[in-house]
Structures are given as C-alpha cells and as structure tokens.
Design a protein around this motif. Structure first.
Motif, PDB file in Angstrom:
ATOM      1  N   VAL A  90       0.884  -1.295  -0.102  1.00  0.00           N
ATOM      2  CA  VAL A  90       0.116   0.000  -0.088  1.00  0.00           C
ATOM      3  C   VAL A  90       0.783   1.270  -0.067  1.00  0.00           C
ATOM      4  O   VAL A  90       0.568   2.329  -0.831  1.00  0.00           O
ATOM      5  CB  VAL A  90      -0.904   0.059   1.404  1.00  0.00           C
ATOM      6  N   ASN A  91       1.866   1.158   0.881  1.00  0.00           N
ATOM      7  CA  ASN A  91       2.933   2.417   0.864  1.00  0.00           C
ATOM      8  C   ASN A  91       3.464   2.589  -0.481  1.00  0.00           C
ATOM      9  O   ASN A  91       3.734   3.786  -0.735  1.00  0.00           O
ATOM     10  CB  ASN A  91       4.004   2.042   1.820  1.00  0.00           C
ATOM     11  N   GLY A  92       3.782   1.675  -1.231  1.00  0.00           N
ATOM     12  CA  GLY A  92       4.443   1.749  -2.414  1.00  0.00           C
ATOM     13  C   GLY A  92       3.521   2.423  -3.748  1.00  0.00           C
ATOM     14  O   GLY A  92       3.869   3.208  -4.407  1.00  0.00           O
ATOM     15  N   VAL A  93       2.187   1.948  -3.374  1.00  0.00           N
ATOM     16  CA  VAL A  93       1.199   2.367  -4.310  1.00  0.00           C
ATOM     17  C   VAL A  93       0.877   3.823  -4.284  1.00  0.00           C
ATOM     18  O   VAL A  93       1.027   4.671  -5.147  1.00  0.00           O
ATOM     19  CB  VAL A  93      -0.089   1.581  -4.442  1.00  0.00           C
ATOM     20  N   VAL A  94       0.767   4.418  -2.714  1.00  0.00           N
ATOM     21  CA  VAL A  94       0.468   5.708  -2.577  1.00  0.00           C
ATOM     22  C   VAL A  94       1.749   6.613  -2.931  1.00  0.00           C
ATOM     23  O   VAL A  94       1.670   7.679  -3.600  1.00  0.00           O
ATOM     24  CB  VAL A  94       0.297   5.766  -0.974  1.00  0.00           C
ATOM     25  N   GLN A  95       3.043   5.990  -2.596  1.00  0.00           N
ATOM     26  CA  GLN A  95       4.130   6.585  -3.219  1.00  0.00           C
ATOM     27  C   GLN A  95       3.896   7.077  -4.624  1.00  0.00           C
ATOM     28  O   GLN A  95       4.554   8.058  -5.063  1.00  0.00           O
ATOM     29  CB  GLN A  95       5.540   5.784  -2.690  1.00  0.00           C
ATOM     30  N   GLY A  96       4.004   5.873  -5.263  1.00  0.00           N
ATOM     31  CA  GLY A  96       3.947   6.167  -6.740  1.00  0.00           C
ATOM     32  C   GLY A  96       2.938   6.933  -7.404  1.00  0.00           C
ATOM     33  O   GLY A  96       2.962   7.712  -8.269  1.00  0.00           O
ATOM     34  N   LEU A  97       1.672   6.970  -6.779  1.00  0.00           N
ATOM     35  CA  LEU A  97       0.487   7.754  -6.971  1.00  0.00           C
ATOM     36  C   LEU A  97       0.877   9.256  -6.854  1.00  0.00           C
ATOM     37  O   LEU A  97       0.789  10.186  -7.660  1.00  0.00           O
ATOM     38  CB  LEU A  97      -0.786   7.411  -6.424  1.00  0.00           C
ATOM     39  N   ALA A  98       1.556   9.493  -5.685  1.00  0.00           N
ATOM     40  CA  ALA A  98       1.897  10.689  -5.173  1.00  0.00           C
ATOM     41  C   ALA A  98       3.170  11.386  -6.080  1.00  0.00           C
ATOM     42  O   ALA A  98       3.048  12.373  -6.482  1.00  0.00           O
ATOM     43  CB  ALA A  98       2.453  10.559  -3.752  1.00  0.00           C
ATOM     44  N   GLY A  99       3.885  10.557  -6.346  1.00  0.00           N
ATOM     45  CA  GLY A  99       5.035  10.820  -7.213  1.00  0.00           C
ATOM     46  C   GLY A  99       4.377  11.268  -8.737  1.00  0.00           C
ATOM     47  O   GLY A  99       4.985  12.411  -9.060  1.00  0.00           O
ATOM     48  N   GLY A 100       3.650  10.471  -9.288  1.00  0.00           N
ATOM     49  CA  GLY A 100       3.195  10.961 -10.541  1.00  0.00           C
ATOM     50  C   GLY A 100       2.400  12.151 -10.581  1.00  0.00           C
ATOM     51  O   GLY A 100       2.561  13.142 -11.449  1.00  0.00           O
ATOM     52  N   ILE A 101       1.269  12.368  -9.575  1.00  0.00           N
ATOM     53  CA  ILE A 101       0.451  13.546  -9.393  1.00  0.00           C
ATOM     54  C   ILE A 101       1.107  14.657  -8.778  1.00  0.00           C
ATOM     55  O   ILE A 101       0.932  15.650  -9.497  1.00  0.00           O
ATOM     56  CB  ILE A 101      -0.939  12.847  -8.769  1.00  0.00           C
ATOM     57  N   ALA A 102       1.768  14.399  -7.869  1.00  0.00           N
ATOM     58  CA  ALA A 102       2.300  15.679  -7.173  1.00  0.00           C
ATOM     59  C   ALA A 102       3.628  16.174  -7.611  1.00  0.00           C
ATOM     60  O   ALA A 102       3.900  17.382  -7.387  1.00  0.00           O
ATOM     61  CB  ALA A 102       2.305  15.419  -5.518  1.00  0.00           C
ATOM     62  N   ILE A 103       4.363  15.242  -7.766  1.00  0.00           N
ATOM     63  CA  ILE A 103       5.970  15.634  -8.372  1.00  0.00           C
ATOM     64  C   ILE A 103       5.870  15.862  -9.580  1.00  0.00           C
ATOM     65  O   ILE A 103       6.530  17.176 -10.183  1.00  0.00           O
ATOM     66  CB  ILE A 103       7.022  14.544  -7.881  1.00  0.00           C
ATOM     67  N   VAL A 104       5.621  14.940 -10.540  1.00  0.00           N
ATOM     68  CA  VAL A 104       5.876  15.037 -12.025  1.00  0.00           C
ATOM     69  C   VAL A 104       5.023  16.143 -12.727  1.00  0.00           C
ATOM     70  O   VAL A 104       5.562  16.822 -13.551  1.00  0.00           O
ATOM     71  CB  VAL A 104       5.703  13.622 -12.697  1.00  0.00           C
ATOM     72  N   LEU A 105       3.745  15.747 -12.571  1.00  0.00           N
ATOM     73  CA  LEU A 105       2.678  16.457 -13.549  1.00  0.00           C
ATOM     74  C   LEU A 105       2.622  17.921 -13.358  1.00  0.00           C
ATOM     75  O   LEU A 105       2.520  18.768 -14.124  1.00  0.00           O
ATOM     76  CB  LEU A 105       1.179  15.858 -13.234  1.00  0.00           C
ATOM     77  N   PRO A 106       2.968  18.256 -11.828  1.00  0.00           N
ATOM     78  CA  PRO A 106       2.748  20.037 -11.677  1.00  0.00           C
ATOM     79  C   PRO A 106       3.736  20.518 -12.584  1.00  0.00           C
ATOM     80  O   PRO A 106       3.731  21.793 -13.030  1.00  0.00           O
ATOM     81  CB  PRO A 106       3.168  20.320 -10.368  1.00  0.00           C
ATOM     82  N   PHE A 107       5.038  20.034 -12.919  1.00  0.00           N
ATOM     83  CA  PHE A 107       6.063  20.633 -13.714  1.00  0.00           C
ATOM     84  C   PHE A 107       6.122  20.142 -15.067  1.00  0.00           C
ATOM     85  O   PHE A 107       6.143  20.884 -16.114  1.00  0.00           O
ATOM     86  CB  PHE A 107       7.526  20.220 -13.178  1.00  0.00           C
ATOM     87  N   LEU A 108       5.345  18.942 -15.581  1.00  0.00           N
ATOM     88  CA  LEU A 108       5.358  18.423 -16.632  1.00  0.00           C
ATOM     89  C   LEU A 108       4.481  19.068 -17.708  1.00  0.00           C
ATOM     90  O   LEU A 108       4.602  19.358 -18.796  1.00  0.00           O
ATOM     91  CB  LEU A 108       5.069  16.791 -16.899  1.00  0.00           C
ATOM     92  N   PHE A 109       3.237  19.341 -17.077  1.00  0.00           N
ATOM     93  CA  PHE A 109       2.038  19.843 -17.841  1.00  0.00           C
ATOM     94  C   PHE A 109       2.609  21.383 -18.289  1.00  0.00           C
ATOM     95  O   PHE A 109       2.353  21.694 -19.549  1.00  0.00           O
ATOM     96  CB  PHE A 109       0.694  19.856 -16.898  1.00  0.00           C
ATOM     97  N   PRO A 110       2.904  22.363 -17.248  1.00  0.00           N
ATOM     98  CA  PRO A 110       3.208  23.464 -17.835  1.00  0.00           C
ATOM     99  C   PRO A 110       4.273  23.650 -18.772  1.00  0.00           C
ATOM    100  O   PRO A 110       4.623  24.398 -19.793  1.00  0.00           O
ATOM    101  CB  PRO A 110       3.520  24.615 -16.617  1.00  0.00           C
TER     102      PRO A 110
END
Length: 636
Positions: free
Chosen positions: A337-357
């Motif tokens: 569960v920890n790995g899944v949450v970390q993966g979701l958080a990494g994609g949505i919170a770390i990558v996408l905020p910079f990737l989209f703009p």
C-alpha cells in the motif's frame, strides 16, 4: 480504402490528419520535423478508410531519410487516393512536388491549405483553372480551423470510387524528346513494373541521376546504365548543363508557368507579425529576445509547479499514517500500500505539476513558429562546434523527449552528423529530466539555480560536440531552412498536443513508477535494498551522496522520472532538504542529467546508429556524468 496525405514540410498535412483521425500525430510549425509516417482508421459520412500522413518531402528525388520514407511508401504501398496538400501561400514552390506526383499516375486530389495566408499575402488563386490545367480536383482549406475539410474528403471519396488519373505536364520539346527516347527503351524491359512506377517517372528519375533507381537497376542489368548515361549526355549537350539540373530547372519553370497562369496578385495586408522578425531574428536583439523568452518560459514552469507540488504531496501522504495504524508498520500488505501511494503521489504531485506547464510552453513555442527562428540564431553556434545548423531541430525536440529527437536526426544528410547529434540529444534534458531539475533544484535551491543548470547543460553539450567533432572531423554544409509564418495556435490543438505527449507518461511511465515504488517498498521490507545500495556505493560515495540514493539510479534507467520520485521513498522523507544538503541535491541532479539514457532511448539508438555506437554513447555519457558530478561536489 487507403488515403495518403503527401506534401512539403509545414504544409498542414498532420493538422488535417489529426482533424479526421483524432489527435494522433504531433504537429509543429517546424519544417523537417516528421520522420516517420502515421496511419489511422477514419470514418467519414458512414464510410471507414485508412488515412496515412507521410513525412514532409520537397521532392520525390530523395536526399534525406525522411523524404526517402515518403517516396518508399508511395512506390510500394497501393494508395487509392493521394491528397497532395500545398501551402497556398507558397503555391509556386508546392507545385514542383505536384508535378512529380502526377507522373506516378495515381488518383490525386489537391488541397490548397492555408488559403487565408495566401489571401493575406495578396495571392488570389483561380482554383477552377488550376484544376483544369492539372486534370485533378482542387479544394481550398484552412486546416487548423477545420474549414473546407468536409469538402476535401467528399472530393477524395468520390475520386476513390471513380478514379480519374491525371495527365502529366510536358516539358520543353528537346527535353521531352530525350525522355520519350529513354521511356521507349524502358518499355521494352520490366524495370518500371518491378519498381512499381510508370515508365515516364522512371525515365525522369534516371535522367535526374537518382541514385536509388540507378542502384536498383544496376543490380539486375549493369549495361542499361550505359544507355541511361548516353541519354544524360544527349540532354547535357543540348542545354550545356548536367542532366539533373536540366530536369530540375524544367520542373521549376513549368510550376512557375502554372502559378502565373492561375494567380492574380493584389496588395498584401500588413500585420503586426510581419514586423516581429526585425527584432526576433536581429543579430543582437534576437539573442537578447531568446534569453528573455527562455527565462520567462522556465519561470512559468517553476511557479506553476511550485504552487501545486507541496499541497498535492500533503494530500497523498496524509493516508499513510492511517494505513500504518490499520495494517501495521512491518507487514507485507502495508509495504505494498505504501508503494502504491508513493507511486501515485510521485506521478500526480511531483511530475505532473512541472510536466504539464513545460509541455504547454513547448507546444506554444512550436506552433507559433518561433523554434525555426531559434534554429536560425543557433546556426553559427553549431558550426563552431562542427555541426550542421539543422542539428538544432533534434536538439530542441530533445527537450520534449529523447526518443523522437534521436529519430529526427534522420533529417541530417551526413552519417557523421547524425551520429554526433544522436549522442548530444541523449544529454539534452528531456521532459522527465526537466521535472527533476524543477522538482529538486528549483524547488529546494531556487529558480536561478535551475536556470544555471540549464545553461551549464548547454555549455557541456557544446564542449562534448566539439570533442566528438575533433575525433570525427568533416566540413559541414550550410543550413537551408524554411522560416514559416507566425501563427497564433489554437487552444484546442495546444491542449491536444500536451495530452498526446502526457499520455505516454500516464500510460507507460506512471504504471512503471507505481510498480517501481512497490518493488522498492518490498526491497525495504525484505532488506534487499541495502544489498543493491552496497553494489552502487562506489558511485554514491564518490559523489558524496547518501548510500540510499543508489537504488533510485538503477530505476532511473527505466524512466528518468523514477530517479527523483523514488528518491523521496528511498530516503524516507517528504522534505529532501532535511536529508540532503544543497551540494548533494545539485550533484545528484547533474549526475542524473547526463548519465545512462533511458531504456527506450537505448532501443532507438541501436536502431538508428547501431549497437557499437550505442555502447560508446552509454559509456561516453556515463563518464561525463561521473566527472561533472564529482566536480560539482567539490566546487558547489
């Protein structure tokens, strides 16, 4: 039914393709960008067919791999209808390709795209007369607005159901006599049938000294080449020029005759964009403008990402304490569960905020037509490091993704230039690496530090290019690059393009990220992470990084985003600055910026430059990463 879109670079083929097939091809106001064809099923008025978008080609006498790709498809695949897309504002030049297509004797429809641009330039085209002269239907369109495309495909489907093969246009009498003589000789043999071309088309290409057809025939009948040479000499004596120049000039003359007979010129409309190049391509102000535009671009990406990253991380990490309470801290299920949450958080919170703009800004610069201006400004710089100015195109594409950037090296004529540029594109920070720069350096050390990283990267790429050019010296040719008109991009097209590029991350990288996070969490649970970190420790200790960072570098070879996203998980903190100091953050970023390319890039490198040169690229970039990261550790 198979409909094939053919045209010169930047004529709007891909825009038409996307309009009818859904957004499946990256379009750009950047000539010479497409190097492979796209195909899709489309349904129009209840009828389903296949539509193919070929790479832009100026001529059917191929000089680079992209043009060769287009010609190969036309000759080897059976197209029911060819839609020849022409930039109406450059009709005279566009007709030169049209004349060659008509010699293939395929059912053809001509689409005069960007008719609004032509009218703004004061070019009024008599489409009925042009249709009569060429013997094929002519339809006007404005593809980026969708105007005229219904009529275009209505005409195309009618042509497919009742094919009308056009008549080719005749050259001057003496040239025609030579072509007829060679055509008569070809008709006695099966060469044209074997190559799937008309007798006239083959005769014209042989007189043009087209190496592809000469080599094909030489394999079966070397004596025939002597006959071709006799006809070439006959043409050269007539005109006192090489036979390929004669054919080329005849085609140019014929296209200009057609242009003059169907076009009336009126006073062009002056617009603001007509004055932009006096600043943006100025020998001094052009570079100042470039620096200013890039500075605003990178600050835009940073500020958008910085606003979103922290609240999104807090949102996801609030669930972990509850999971720990319910499942227990050391249970297998909690680590999953920890790995899944970390993966979701990494994609949505770390990558996408910079990737989209970033992708939005890059798409905007592409579609406005500014990137060819950058290529023009950087031409002299690239020649100083021993490269062709056109190499800037794959290098700029590298800021989006390294895979299409390596493929775009096909537009370079020299094998040596293709190799050097391929190596350099692997060191250009792709969108994934850019998210690392913004997510680590900009976020923890400030936007100025991030801009320094990008400038530093350009300097390193230039020095690496200079070194490779010294190892493989060659005189590079001058750059001939079309500078397209400025366009105000459509918001819908911009967002569609961003989605197409982000889809790769969401469909491919994000599942890998989640799987990688779960694997890392399980490695921690089974205490195997320490073993992997010990194996990588010679590198991490040399760079002065925490030993726990080692495993993230392994995952980073799969996808570069994993290096940063899993850094949070590997270090066991949400605020990296509490575990790594500013020197370590900068050292880690510099290393990831240059070390081994991702798996997808390695695969395309093997295809484009071969396995030996790919191994050289991996070793070369890894050594650069080690040296520069070590220097950063000492100096920063």
């Amino acid at each position: 039914m198979k409909i094939v879109l053919v045209g010169q670079p930047n004529c709007g083929k891909s825009t038409i393709f996307n309009h009818v097939a859904g957004y499946k091809a990256i379009t750009s106001n950047f000539p010479g960008k497409t190097v492979k064809f796209s195909s899709s099923k489309m349904t129009f008025q209840g009828m389903t067919s296949e539509i193919v978008d070929l790479p832009g080609t100026y001529s059917l006498t191929s000089f680079d791999l992209a043009e060769l790709e287009a010609r190969k498809y036309l000759l080897r695949e059976e197209a029911d209808v060819v839609v020849n897309v022409i930039d109406a504002s450059l009709l005279g030049r566009g007709l030169e390709l049209t004349l060659q297509l008509l010699e293939l004797n395929l059912p053809t429809v001509i689409c005069l795209n960007m008719i609004d641009e032509a009218e703004a330039k004061g070019i009024i085209i008599d489409t009925e007369k042009l249709s009569h002269l060429l013997g094929v239907p002519v339809v006007t369109a404005i593809a980026h607005k969708g105007w005229g495309l219904n009529k275009l495909f209505e005409t195309t489907f009618k042509m497919a159901q009742k094919p009308v093969k056009s008549d080719f246009q005749h050259f001057s009498k003496d040239v025609e006599n030579t072509i007829k003589g060679l055509t008569g000789y070809i008709e006695k043999n099966a060469y044209a049938k074997e190559l799937n071309v008309t007798h006239r088309f083959l005769a014209t290409k042989l007189l043009e000294n087209d190496q592809h057809f000469i080599d094909e025939i030489k394999e079966t009948d070397a004596s025939f080449i002597e006959v071709v040479q006799d006809y070439q000499q006959q043409l050269e004596k007539c005109r006192e020029r090489s036979s390929d120049e004669v054919i080329s000039s005849e085609r140019h003359h014929l296209s200009m005759q057609l242009y003059e007979s169907v076009v009336k010129l009126s006073k062009p409309k002056k617009e603001f964009r007509d004055y932009l190049d006096s600043v943006l391509m100025h020998p001094v102000f052009g570079y100042i403008s470039l620096i200013g535009i890039l500075y605003l671009f990178f600050n835009f990406v940073f500020y958008v990402g910085a606003i979103l990253e922290e609240p999104l991380l807090d949102f996801f990490y609030q669930f972990l304490p509850y999971a720990e309470q319910v499942l227990g801290a050391d249970t297998l299920l909690y680590h999953i569960v920890n790995g899944v949450v970390q993966g979701l958080a990494g994609g949505i919170a770390i990558v996408l905020p910079f990737l989209f703009p970033f992708l939005l800004g890059l798409a905007f610069l592409e579609d406005t037509g500014y990137l060819p201006r950058v290529a023009y400004l950087m031409d002299s710089f690239l020649h100083r490091i021993g490269l062709h100015g056109k190499a800037i195109i794959p290098l700029i594409l590298g800021y989006g993704c390294t895979v299409p950037a390596v493929m775009a090296t096909r537009i370079l004529e020299s094998e040596r230039d293709r190799f050097i540029t391929s190596v350099l594109t692997t060191m250009i920070p792709c969108a994934a690496r850019i998210t690392i720069v913004f997510g680590l350096v900009a976020f923890y050390l400030g936007p100025k530090a991030a801009i320094f990283v990008f400038v530093f990267n350009i300097v390193v790429v230039a020095i690496a290019g200079l070194i490779l050019s010294k190892i493989m010296p060659e005189i590079t040719p001058g750059m001939i690059l079309e500078i397209p008109a400025y366009h105000m991009p459509s918001i819908k097209i911009l967002l569609s393009k961003v989605w197409l590029r982000m889809k790769e991350f969401i469909v491919i990288a994000w599942p890998l990220l989640i799987i990688g996070s779960v694997v890392l969490s399980l490695l921690k649970h089974w205490h195997l992470e320490e073993l992997i970190n010990k194996l990588i420790s010679p590198v991490t200790l040399l760079l002065g990084l925490p030993v726990a960072v080692g495993v993230t570098l392994i995952f980073g070879v799969l996808r570069k985003e994993l290096s940063m996203v899993m850094l949070v998980q590997a270090l066991g903190v949400t605020d990296i600055s509490t575990v790594m100091n500013s020197t370590q953050i900068m050292t880690f970023t510099v290393f990831v910026l240059f070390y081994v390319p991702c798996v997808a890039t390695i695969a395309v490198l093997i295809k484009e430059i071969g396995s030996k040169r790919t191994i050289f690229t991996i070793i070369f970039t890894f050594l650069i990463a080690i040296v520069l990261a070590t220097i950063t550790r000492i100096v920063y």
